[in-house]
Design a protein around this motif. Sequence first.
Motif, PDB file in Angstrom:
ATOM      1  N   LYS A 193       0.820  -1.211   0.000  1.00 42.00           N
ATOM      2  CA  LYS A 193       0.000   0.000   0.000  1.00 42.00           C
ATOM      3  C   LYS A 193       0.858   1.268   0.000  1.00 42.00           C
ATOM      4  O   LYS A 193       0.637   2.222   0.764  1.00 42.00           O
ATOM      5  N   VAL A 194       1.853   1.251  -0.877  1.00 41.20           N
ATOM      6  CA  VAL A 194       2.737   2.412  -1.021  1.00 41.20           C
ATOM      7  C   VAL A 194       1.943   3.568  -1.613  1.00 41.20           C
ATOM      8  O   VAL A 194       1.144   3.375  -2.534  1.00 41.20           O
ATOM      9  N   PRO A 195       2.116   4.793  -1.136  1.00 41.14           N
ATOM     10  CA  PRO A 195       1.409   5.946  -1.710  1.00 41.14           C
ATOM     11  C   PRO A 195       1.710   6.091  -3.205  1.00 41.14           C
ATOM     12  O   PRO A 195       2.791   5.726  -3.675  1.00 41.14           O
ATOM     13  N   ALA A 196       0.759   6.655  -3.930  1.00 39.27           N
ATOM     14  CA  ALA A 196       0.884   6.765  -5.386  1.00 39.27           C
ATOM     15  C   ALA A 196       2.164   7.470  -5.805  1.00 39.27           C
ATOM     16  O   ALA A 196       2.824   7.078  -6.767  1.00 39.27           O
ATOM     17  N   ALA A 197       2.545   8.521  -5.079  1.00 37.97           N
ATOM     18  CA  ALA A 197       3.739   9.278  -5.446  1.00 37.97           C
ATOM     19  C   ALA A 197       5.018   8.459  -5.284  1.00 37.97           C
ATOM     20  O   ALA A 197       6.035   8.756  -5.918  1.00 37.97           O
ATOM     21  N   ASP A 198       4.974   7.418  -4.439  1.00 33.63           N
ATOM     22  CA  ASP A 198       6.163   6.601  -4.187  1.00 33.63           C
ATOM     23  C   ASP A 198       6.127   5.265  -4.919  1.00 33.63           C
ATOM     24  O   ASP A 198       7.043   4.452  -4.757  1.00 33.63           O
ATOM     25  N   MET A 199       5.085   5.027  -5.714  1.00 34.57           N
ATOM     26  CA  MET A 199       5.025   3.795  -6.495  1.00 34.57           C
ATOM     27  C   MET A 199       6.150   3.785  -7.535  1.00 34.57           C
ATOM     28  O   MET A 199       6.633   4.839  -7.964  1.00 34.57           O
ATOM     29  N   PRO A 200       6.619   2.608  -7.943  1.00 29.53           N
ATOM     30  CA  PRO A 200       7.646   2.552  -8.999  1.00 29.53           C
ATOM     31  C   PRO A 200       7.166   3.280 -10.248  1.00 29.53           C
ATOM     32  O   PRO A 200       6.000   3.183 -10.623  1.00 29.53           O
ATOM     33  N   LYS A 201       8.052   4.030 -10.887  1.00 32.22           N
ATOM     34  CA  LYS A 201       7.679   4.876 -12.021  1.00 32.22           C
ATOM     35  C   LYS A 201       8.429   4.469 -13.289  1.00 32.22           C
ATOM     36  O   LYS A 201       9.484   3.838 -13.237  1.00 32.22           O
ATOM     37  N   ASN A 202       7.881   4.890 -14.414  1.00 37.50           N
ATOM     38  CA  ASN A 202       8.554   4.709 -15.692  1.00 37.50           C
ATOM     39  C   ASN A 202       9.851   5.522 -15.723  1.00 37.50           C
ATOM     40  O   ASN A 202       9.995   6.522 -15.015  1.00 37.50           O
ATOM     41  N   SER A 203      10.756   5.101 -16.591  1.00 36.72           N
ATOM     42  CA  SER A 203      11.939   5.898 -16.886  1.00 36.72           C
ATOM     43  C   SER A 203      12.067   6.025 -18.396  1.00 36.72           C
ATOM     44  O   SER A 203      11.333   5.382 -19.147  1.00 36.72           O
ATOM     45  N   LEU A 204      12.981   6.864 -18.828  1.00 37.95           N
ATOM     46  CA  LEU A 204      13.205   7.087 -20.253  1.00 37.95           C
ATOM     47  C   LEU A 204      14.591   6.572 -20.616  1.00 37.95           C
ATOM     48  O   LEU A 204      15.563   6.807 -19.895  1.00 37.95           O
ATOM     49  N   LEU A 205      14.682   5.868 -21.756  1.00 35.39           N
ATOM     50  CA  LEU A 205      15.954   5.348 -22.242  1.00 35.39           C
ATOM     51  C   LEU A 205      16.221   5.922 -23.629  1.00 35.39           C
ATOM     52  O   LEU A 205      15.357   5.869 -24.508  1.00 35.39           O
ATOM     53  N   ILE A 206      17.414   6.468 -23.837  1.00 31.73           N
ATOM     54  CA  ILE A 206      17.845   6.952 -25.143  1.00 31.73           C
ATOM     55  C   ILE A 206      19.089   6.152 -25.521  1.00 31.73           C
ATOM     56  O   ILE A 206      20.106   6.187 -24.810  1.00 31.73           O
ATOM     57  N   LEU A 207      19.011   5.425 -26.627  1.00 33.72           N
ATOM     58  CA  LEU A 207      20.094   4.543 -27.059  1.00 33.72           C
ATOM     59  C   LEU A 207      20.706   5.062 -28.347  1.00 33.72           C
ATOM     60  O   LEU A 207      20.005   5.235 -29.353  1.00 33.72           O
ATOM     61  N   ASN A 208      22.017   5.298 -28.326  1.00 36.96           N
ATOM     62  CA  ASN A 208      22.768   5.664 -29.523  1.00 36.96           C
ATOM     63  C   ASN A 208      23.153   4.372 -30.234  1.00 36.96           C
ATOM     64  O   ASN A 208      23.950   3.580 -29.717  1.00 36.96           O
ATOM     65  N   LEU A 209      22.588   4.134 -31.415  1.00 33.72           N
ATOM     66  CA  LEU A 209      22.792   2.860 -32.100  1.00 33.72           C
ATOM     67  C   LEU A 209      24.223   2.693 -32.608  1.00 33.72           C
ATOM     68  O   LEU A 209      24.709   1.563 -32.728  1.00 33.72           O
ATOM     69  N   ALA A 210      24.890   3.769 -32.916  1.00 34.88           N
ATOM     70  CA  ALA A 210      26.256   3.667 -33.422  1.00 34.88           C
ATOM     71  C   ALA A 210      27.241   3.305 -32.316  1.00 34.88           C
ATOM     72  O   ALA A 210      28.095   2.423 -32.482  1.00 34.88           O
ATOM     73  N   SER A 211      27.111   3.968 -31.158  1.00 36.69           N
ATOM     74  CA  SER A 211      28.082   3.764 -30.084  1.00 36.69           C
ATOM     75  C   SER A 211      27.617   2.804 -28.998  1.00 36.69           C
ATOM     76  O   SER A 211      28.430   2.282 -28.238  1.00 36.69           O
ATOM     77  N   GLY A 212      26.315   2.608 -28.917  1.00 41.25           N
ATOM     78  CA  GLY A 212      25.770   1.779 -27.844  1.00 41.25           C
ATOM     79  C   GLY A 212      25.577   2.541 -26.549  1.00 41.25           C
ATOM     80  O   GLY A 212      25.124   1.971 -25.545  1.00 41.25           O
ATOM     81  N   GLU A 213      25.890   3.844 -26.538  1.00 42.67           N
ATOM     82  CA  GLU A 213      25.739   4.641 -25.323  1.00 42.67           C
ATOM     83  C   GLU A 213      24.267   4.771 -24.944  1.00 42.67           C
ATOM     84  O   GLU A 213      23.414   5.030 -25.793  1.00 42.67           O
ATOM     85  N   GLN A 214      24.000   4.589 -23.665  1.00 41.87           N
ATOM     86  CA  GLN A 214      22.628   4.678 -23.168  1.00 41.87           C
ATOM     87  C   GLN A 214      22.510   5.836 -22.186  1.00 41.87           C
ATOM     88  O   GLN A 214      23.346   6.000 -21.302  1.00 41.87           O
ATOM     89  N   THR A 215      21.463   6.626 -22.373  1.00 34.43           N
ATOM     90  CA  THR A 215      21.126   7.684 -21.434  1.00 34.43           C
ATOM     91  C   THR A 215      19.823   7.318 -20.762  1.00 34.43           C
ATOM     92  O   THR A 215      18.822   7.053 -21.440  1.00 34.43           O
ATOM     93  N   LYS A 216      19.817   7.297 -19.436  1.00 37.69           N
ATOM     94  CA  LYS A 216      18.622   6.923 -18.692  1.00 37.69           C
ATOM     95  C   LYS A 216      18.156   8.102 -17.846  1.00 37.69           C
ATOM     96  O   LYS A 216      18.967   8.752 -17.180  1.00 37.69           O
ATOM     97  N   ILE A 217      16.893   8.368 -17.895  1.00 39.56           N
ATOM     98  CA  ILE A 217      16.296   9.464 -17.122  1.00 39.56           C
ATOM     99  C   ILE A 217      15.177   8.867 -16.278  1.00 39.56           C
ATOM    100  O   ILE A 217      14.220   8.287 -16.821  1.00 39.56           O
TER     101      ILE A 217
END
Length: 971
Positions: A108-132
């Motif tokens: 019964k975790v409060p809504a604000a503390d529930m696990p949230k989505n994140s954003l992934l940006i993948l550079n296909l040439a280098s394989g570098e990943q940026t996570k937000i």
Amino acid sequence: MRKHTSLAVLGFFLLLPLAGAQKKPLDHSVYDSWNSIRGTSLSHDGKWILYVIAPQEGDSKVEIKSLTSDKMYTFARGGAVQFSNDSGYVVATVVPALADTKKATKDKVPAADMPKNSLLILNLASGEQTKIDRVTSFQLPAEDSGWFTYRPEQPKPSEAASTTGTGGAARPAAPGGARRGGGGARSAGASTSSPTGAPLVIRNLTTGKEEKLENVGDAVLTKDGSVLAYTVVSRDAKEDGVYWEDLAKHARKDVFKGKAKYPKIALNDETRSLAILTDKKLDAETKPIASKPVRSTTASSAATPGKSDLAVYVYDPKTDKTRWLAGDSTKAFPNGWTISENSPLNFSEHGTRIFFGTAQKAGEEKKDETPDNEKVSIDVWTWKDKKIMPQALIQAAADQRKTYQAVAFVDSGKVVQLETESMPSVTISQRGEGTYAIGSSDDDYRLASSWDDGYADYYVVNVNTGAARPLLHKSDSGPSFSPGGKYIAGFDFGTKQYYIFDPVSLRRLDTKIPVILYNELVDTPSTPPAYGEAGWTKDDSRLLVYSEFDIWSVDPTGKTPSANLTGNAGRMSNLRFRHVVSDPEAKFIDLSKPFLMSAFNPDTKTAGFYTENALDPVPGPKALLSGNKVFSTPIFSKNGNTIAYTQQDFVEFPDVWAATSDFSNARKLSNANPQQAQYNWGSAELVNWVSGDGQRLQGILIKPENFTYGKKYPMVTYFYERLSDSLNAYHTPAPSASTINFSYFASNGYLIFVPDIPYKTGYPGESATSAIISGVLSIVNRGYVDVNRLGVQGHSWGGYQVAYLVTRTNLFKCAEAGAAVVDMFSAYGGIRYGTGILREGQYEHGQSRIGGSPWDKPLRYFENSPLFFLDKVETPLLLLQNDKDGAVPFTQGIEFFSGLRRLGKPAWLCVYNGEDHNLVERKNRKDWSVRLSQFFDHYLLDKPMPVWMSKGIPATQKGKTYGFDLDPDGK
């Protein structure tokens, strides 16, 4: 040496049955781990492919593969996943792990503390990943220029308290791309009821540079991602307004500022113009009106803005001017009408027009002072109601929000009301740019639609004036425009031919194609549908339509006769050719180059792809790919060089394949379910027989993988209309919504027979009996079916036929009938609770195929109702009838069960509380799958009865025990 080799080969084949015997039968525990594939996409340059492998319950996995090298990337739990326009990046939302979400929910975790989505940006040439972290969604335009937007999660209340101006609920944009408006438009759609906006971040893919905007309500990007428009809605209203921003130049325009309603905005891709719906008055000192709207003597002219509520404005970035186009003082609107925020706001393709909705002003409701305990709740039904009351009540909310389309011409400021109460639907040609539109009204036929076919009157509407001319009267087929707007075409069920109108003169051309153009297999007492249209060629020069097998070319001027574009090759080779769209943005079929067609043989069920070149000196389709498979419609890369598709049969899961555009160099890329090799599976074969009344029929026979000739097998028959065309379909092991799972039952030693059923009007039960019994006996005569271990199962229309069958034959040792109608008299007079629509039409000319009313054909209703013959039943029956079934009334199940109960017939009724026609909740599907298999296992495999069958589940034990344990003494 030769003798040694022969013994080795013999030894190999002797080991095969043993290897097969090691395979396990499927059980109910496998469902969650069986994967599906979704979201397949190709990069624009055709060099990369991505897809999501998702278990039925659990965490998904994204696979991104290079098609030119061995490079591959994977990441877990991808939600929306999208390639960038330059094919250099992948942007994705990553959803929380299912285990984490379940635990947080349990704790019964409060809504604000529930696990949230994140954003992934993948550079296909280098394989570098940026996570937000903590990102709800993103918008990456289909043809982005390097910019995209994403929505961070709202700050937690404790964080928000220290952040000036933030707060309120987020209004997430559509994941993976801007929401599409009308032709050439980008619309933000309906705003939410939230009092404030939410953060929005603009990010450059290449540099990673970001700009965060606060309190953004709606936001929309042009197709190329060069321009962003958004609204700001905050608590203190200091920065509220509508903003237009050139992302490349970092130039922002304050189109409107100040506290107001801004429910809709839309961008045009070509002009970059912005349409705004707001109740804010234009500040003439800072944003002068470019040209005063012209008032004319016609009813469709615009007026100068006066005192108004909502109004439509347009901002032109070329002139940096904002103009008022329409509002309460617009003379084009009917008296008492105003602009509504319930309707979309869209541009035409080239931005010359803006479409919006109007509606009658809501009157001020008089306050009802009656105490609640004295108020009467009553529905009054009258015989003149065009919608029966349950249908009207269900649709009441939508009717109250109903709007009528109007158009404002951007250059002149002229406004025309297009849709009216007497003509509530209008479709404009040329993606909103055409001179003419098609209007329609079914008002005169709405009452009779409860029992008759649906009809409508159609009109040609002049978009410049709103004037309407009659086109078709009481038509059951809607016409449509050619892409260039030169012609209106449709199918006439009277002449059984296509008609073509010139919208200017209304001159009609009736085609003369010398083959049947409608589906002859449709055997309901109703108008059969046409095979359909492939589309138009360039400059509206030809209309391409389908016959059963071929594609025909029609000259809309009538100067040249219709021609068989595929050279009659379809009919001669028994292949059903259909055009495949390779470019979703294409407006016409280009006959100057080869085009792709799918092919299907209705006799053998083989399928494939062919090309047709209308300019080839040696005409005729040329094969590219063919086999005993089901092939998906290919996905093309934007450059047209690469395709992705799936192929499947009963054994082969539809994994992802990639190939060049002619299907050469094909290779399988995914392997979603390697665990299948551990299990005894099955095979499917096409069977043919002659029915009791002399018709040649087809069906499917499914056998276990370890099938052995000389052994007698139990067989379950399942049916629904005609299913033999699905011979090569893969059946994923999954919990059942209503019917048996073919793979599960085959794996556990059953044969499964799936017969086609043709029907005769007035005799649906007899038709089914003739086809099913003759088909079952034809399989029994093969010698490997135990005639004493035959079962039958069906749901809905199939459930009705099971109920009818067991009153006519004792051939089956057991039967399951789900959502079965047993009393056609009471069912005829009922409604479909999900829609409120009367069931009369279904019985007279729909699937039930009686062909008349109970007072016209009372004996047919009697003869086809199993209820009146329940005393003939000798077959144990399992029934499924859920108490919230919106299609077949729950009372039908009660009638069925109570009759069997009184007669002392073995019967069990399963009712899942709150469930509809088919089970939706996964826990219920799992439960039903166990009961369904236990029922057939008891009667056909001689396994003990489960407790729920032998002793039942007392009401006092509901929810405490499920009765799955086997009862050795059960009878």
